[in-house]
Motif scaffolding. Structure first.
Motif, mmCIF file in Angstrom:
data_model
loop_
_atom_site.group_PDB
_atom_site.id
_atom_site.type_symbol
_atom_site.label_atom_id
_atom_site.label_comp_id
_atom_site.label_asym_id
_atom_site.label_seq_id
_atom_site.Cartn_x
_atom_site.Cartn_y
_atom_site.Cartn_z
ATOM 1 N N VAL A 115 0.953 -1.217 0.068
ATOM 2 C CA VAL A 115 -0.069 0.119 0.110
ATOM 3 C C VAL A 115 0.987 1.299 0.090
ATOM 4 C CG1 VAL A 115 -1.624 1.260 1.160
ATOM 5 C CG2 VAL A 115 -2.114 -1.117 1.059
ATOM 6 N N CYS A 116 2.052 1.237 0.820
ATOM 7 C CA CYS A 116 2.994 2.335 0.792
ATOM 8 C C CYS A 116 3.488 2.659 -0.409
ATOM 9 C CB CYS A 116 3.994 2.135 1.863
ATOM 10 S SG CYS A 116 3.244 2.144 3.525
ATOM 11 N N ALA A 117 3.859 1.604 -1.296
ATOM 12 C CA ALA A 117 4.404 1.725 -2.638
ATOM 13 C C ALA A 117 3.490 2.569 -3.753
ATOM 14 C CB ALA A 117 4.849 0.491 -3.196
ATOM 15 N N PHE A 118 2.106 2.012 -3.524
ATOM 16 C CA PHE A 118 1.164 2.593 -4.338
ATOM 17 C C PHE A 118 0.948 4.085 -4.213
ATOM 18 C CE2 PHE A 118 0.035 -1.680 -4.951
ATOM 19 C CZ PHE A 118 1.053 -1.977 -6.103
ATOM 20 N N VAL A 119 0.726 4.228 -2.776
ATOM 21 C CA VAL A 119 0.860 5.696 -2.130
ATOM 22 C C VAL A 119 1.850 6.574 -2.586
ATOM 23 C CG1 VAL A 119 0.882 7.107 0.065
ATOM 24 C CG2 VAL A 119 -0.793 5.067 -0.189
ATOM 25 N N ALA A 120 3.024 5.941 -2.802
ATOM 26 C CA ALA A 120 4.163 6.803 -3.098
ATOM 27 C C ALA A 120 3.997 7.043 -4.725
ATOM 28 C CB ALA A 120 5.703 6.098 -3.052
ATOM 29 N N CYS A 121 3.421 6.247 -5.384
ATOM 30 C CA CYS A 121 3.277 6.518 -6.757
ATOM 31 C C CYS A 121 2.013 7.778 -6.866
ATOM 32 C CB CYS A 121 2.559 5.265 -7.597
ATOM 33 S SG CYS A 121 3.939 3.958 -7.850
ATOM 34 N N PHE A 122 1.181 7.813 -5.945
ATOM 35 C CA PHE A 122 0.279 8.779 -5.928
ATOM 36 C C PHE A 122 1.112 10.204 -5.827
ATOM 37 C CE2 PHE A 122 -3.567 5.970 -4.094
ATOM 38 C CZ PHE A 122 -3.859 5.550 -5.395
ATOM 39 N N GLY A 123 1.962 10.068 -4.914
ATOM 40 C CA GLY A 123 2.510 11.336 -4.611
ATOM 41 C C GLY A 123 3.372 11.786 -5.882
ATOM 42 N N VAL A 124 4.074 10.820 -6.587
ATOM 43 C CA VAL A 124 4.824 11.232 -7.884
ATOM 44 C C VAL A 124 3.622 11.876 -9.089
ATOM 45 C CG1 VAL A 124 6.067 10.474 -9.810
ATOM 46 C CG2 VAL A 124 6.649 9.729 -7.285
ATOM 47 N N ALA A 125 2.648 11.158 -8.965
ATOM 48 C CA ALA A 125 1.745 11.467 -10.051
ATOM 49 C C ALA A 125 1.003 13.011 -9.613
ATOM 50 C CB ALA A 125 0.569 10.425 -10.133
ATOM 51 N N ASP A 126 0.760 13.096 -8.403
ATOM 52 C CA ASP A 126 0.366 14.376 -8.093
ATOM 53 C C ASP A 126 1.163 15.547 -8.355
ATOM 54 O OD1 ASP A 126 -0.966 16.358 -6.718
ATOM 55 O OD2 ASP A 126 -0.376 16.046 -4.625
ATOM 56 N N ALA A 127 2.804 15.193 -8.106
ATOM 57 C CA ALA A 127 3.590 16.196 -8.636
ATOM 58 C C ALA A 127 3.702 16.597 -10.077
ATOM 59 C CB ALA A 127 4.985 15.933 -8.124
ATOM 60 N N LEU A 128 3.461 15.793 -10.685
ATOM 61 C CA LEU A 128 3.405 15.814 -12.288
ATOM 62 C C LEU A 128 2.290 16.505 -12.706
ATOM 63 C CD1 LEU A 128 4.409 11.969 -13.221
ATOM 64 C CD2 LEU A 128 5.765 14.094 -13.799
#
Length: 414
Positions: A115-128
């Motif tokens: 879950v943490c890994a996919f939440v980290a992906c959300f963070g990168v996507a938000d920045a993009l």
């Protein structure tokens, strides 16, 4: 290529407003779905403090990514940047469903790290996406920026409403909480797919969007070429020397330091309370129960934040003075002791009212700052300023999430 200042440039304005609203919703719908599902993850991973740790993971990656992107914004084309972001949102939302199905909804360190890994992906996507969209809309009309920001808030209101509905619908069934979460994630995944289609095929072809992007290209912007090509326009920069004349990121930051501080402080205060404090530190002076009470508080915040983002559309209610914006931002810090004493001594009505006020001030001041920020710059500089302001906002969010852990001092469960 000649760009004329004619009424024709406004053609497609209302379509653009709707699309910007949906794109704003898609920007945060995945993360807001996580926020409103924290009651599920809190039971699944109780000893890992998911209400705070997942937020910290999200913000760490979002802040790191936006810092890199803001520094290199002039070399990153907006179209692939935003499409990549929405695609990551879609894939990660779908992956959360598959992870839960694969683990049969069981806890443990392995599923939690997933879950943490996919939440980290959300963070990168938000920045993009957020940096790309705010930078892009910064050289367009303020109404488009306001619509995108309203969409960001609408994602919270929508996810809160859906979460309350799914909890009510599945509450009496076996594994009802988990089934509601699966349905909830499926709806969010659909919205992300819709955003991919809208941005890829509709948004760049709207006349008002083509006008402002063509204008930005003439002013030296290299970030709009792929979107102009998708719209059937050959981007042409008439004077390469324009790139050499633009202000540096440092100069833009110093000229707009008050706006940057406003956004930083707005989100420091908000995220030091929302959502961690509302889930874990709101006391026992309530009758809604441990399942419904935090959900009602989150929904109150999200709904009033959405409403408040439309208040600046009324010109006499819009705050534009740089001094007044700073005073209002600093005055919000009085909410910290107010929340502390309300949680300790007051009942649920006062806490719901206070949480609503937190949402109202957050949404209203965010829109006022981002739409009042200087518009006298050329396209490339407006894009850079938009990325800088998003960086400051996410820095504030990160600092607020870190400070949110201070509420646990003295808590036996810490």
């Amino acid at each position: 290529m000649t760009i004329a200042e004619t009424p024709a440039r406004l053609e497609g304005k209302y379509k653009a407003l709707v699309v910007c609203w949906v794109l704003g919703l898609g920007n945060l719908v995945s993360w807001n779905s996580m926020v409103t599902m924290l009651d599920y993850y809190d039971k699944l991973f109780e000893k890992y403090h998911p209400t705070r740790s997942l937020t910290l993971v999200y913000l760490t990656f979002a802040l790191g990514a936006i810092a890199i992107l803001a520094y290199n914004e002039s070399r990153v084309d907006t179209r692939p940047r935003n499409l990549t972001g929405y695609t990551i949102f879609f894939a990660s939302s779908l992956a959360l469903i598959l992870l839960d199905l694969a683990t049969s909804g069981k806890g443990g360190i392995g599923p939690f790290l997933g879950v943490c890994a996919f939440v980290a992906c959300f963070g990168v996507a938000d920045a993009l996406v957020q940096g790309g969209m705010v930078g892009d809309l910064s050289f367009m009309r303020p109404e488009l920026m306001q619509s995108f920001l309203a969409g960001l808030a609408a994602s919270g209101a929508l996810t809160s409403a859906l979460r309350l509905i799914t909890v009510a619908a599945f509450e009496k069934y076996h594994n009802g909480l988990r089934n509601g979460v699966m349905l909830f994630l499926a709806i969010c995944t659909f919205f992300e797919f819709l955003c991919i289609l809208l941005y890829a095929f509709l948004f760049p072809k709207l006349p008002i969007v083509k006008y402002f992007r063509s204008k930005a290209a003439l002013e030296g912007s290299k970030t709009v070429s792929a979107d102009l090509a998708a719209a059937g326009i050959q981007a042409k920069i008439e004077n390469e020397a324009i790139q050499q004349q633009r202000l540096s990121i440092k100069q833009l930051l110093f000229q707009n330091i008050d706006y940057a501080l406003d956004l930083f402080l707005i989100y420091v205060l908000t995220l030091s309370i929302f959502p961690g404090f509302l889930f874990e530190n709101t006391g026992h002076h309530h009758r809604l129960g441990d399942t419904w009470y935090p959900l009602v508080l989150i929904a109150a915040y999200q709904v009033w934040e959405l409403i408040s983002r439309y208040i600046p559309l009324v010109k006499c209610l819009k705050l534009e003075s740089r001094k007044c914006l700073m005073i209002a931002t600093l005055a919000r810090f009085l909410l910290v002791p107010t929340f502390y004493f309300t949680a300790k001594y007051a009942d649920q009505g006062w806490m719901i009212m206070l949480t609503s006020f937190l949402g109202i001030t957050n949404g209203y001041l965010t829109v006022c700052v981002l739409t009042a920020a200087p518009k006298g710059y050329k396209g490339p500089e407006q894009n850079a300023l938009g990325n800088i302001l998003v960086l400051c906002a996410l820095s504030g969010v990160f600092a607020g999430v870190a400070l949110d852990w201070l509420w646990l001092i003295g808590n036996q469960s810490f």
